[in-house]
Structure formats: structure tokens, C-alpha cells
Write a protein that holds these residues in place. Structure first.
Motif, short mmCIF file in Angstrom:
data_model
loop_
_atom_site.label_atom_id
_atom_site.label_comp_id
_atom_site.label_asym_id
_atom_site.label_seq_id
_atom_site.Cartn_x
_atom_site.Cartn_y
_atom_site.Cartn_z
N SER A 187 0.81 -1.21 0.00
CA SER A 187 0.00 0.00 0.00
C SER A 187 0.85 1.26 0.00
N LYS A 195 -2.87 2.61 -3.29
CA LYS A 195 -3.94 2.43 -2.30
C LYS A 195 -4.46 1.01 -2.38
N LYS A 196 -4.49 0.31 -1.27
CA LYS A 196 -4.92 -1.08 -1.25
C LYS A 196 -5.66 -1.37 0.05
#
Length: 103
Positions: free
Chosen positions: A32, A36-37
Motif C-alpha cells: 500500500s 492504495k490497497k
């Protein structure tokens, strides 16, 4: 290797599940930093309780306990690889402001 059964076997399985979930969270946090995860903090009680320490606004230290004995080489290498992944996590720590002082 000793055979384990009953309550101890269930306890060992639950510990391994939690450690696996922690490894998944560490991997997600490392990835991340690039994009974005989703971070799976709710996959186990361990990761849920460590949410603020791992991905929150705090500095966290990791102590990797390893054994120099050749019989535990696999466990030692696994622990060192885990610690290496955890070391990559970048957390931006910000000082909390006391709003009451502003009034």
C-alpha cells in the motif's frame, strides 16, 4: 517431532491462522506504500488489536526472535524474511494536537 492432539492442536492451529493473517496485513501494508490497497485488519483478533500499531499513527518496533541452531534453520529464515517485510512499512507519525489549548 512430537505428535500433538486435542486442545493443544486447536491452539496451535489458531496461532498459525493469526500469524498468517498478520503476514497478510504486513504484505498489504508494504504494497500500500506504492498504491492504495485494502488492508485486511479484521481477518483475525491479533491483527484487529494491532491495527493502530501497524497502520495507525504510532511508531512500532518489531523484535524477531531467532535460533542459531541448525535444526531451526527454516523457522529462523522465515522469521527473518517476515522482519524484512515489516521493516519496509512506512508510517507517517503526526503529533496529536490538543484542541482545548486552541480556545
Amino acid at each position: 517431532m512430537a505428535k500433538v492432539d486435542g486442545e493443544r492442536l486447536r491452539e496451535g492451529c489458531n496461532i498459525n491462522k493469526s500469524l498468517h493473517a498478520l503476514g497478510n496485513v504486513i504484505n498489504s501494508l508494504v504494497e500500500s506504500t506504492k498504491k492504495k490497497k485494502y488492508i485486511p485488519f479484521r481477518d483475525s483478533k491479533l491483527t484487529f488489536f494491532l491495527k493502530d500499531s501497524l497502520g495507525g499513527n504510532s511508531k512500532t518496533k518489531l523484535l524477531a526472535n531467532i535460533n542459531p541452531c541448525r535444526a531451526y534453520l527454516g523457522d529462523t529464515l522465515s522469521t527473518l524474511m517476515f522482519a524484512k517485510r515489516a521493516k519496509i512499512i512506512k508510517v507517517r507519525v503526526e503529533a496529536n494536537e490538543n484542541i482545548a489549548d486552541n480556545f
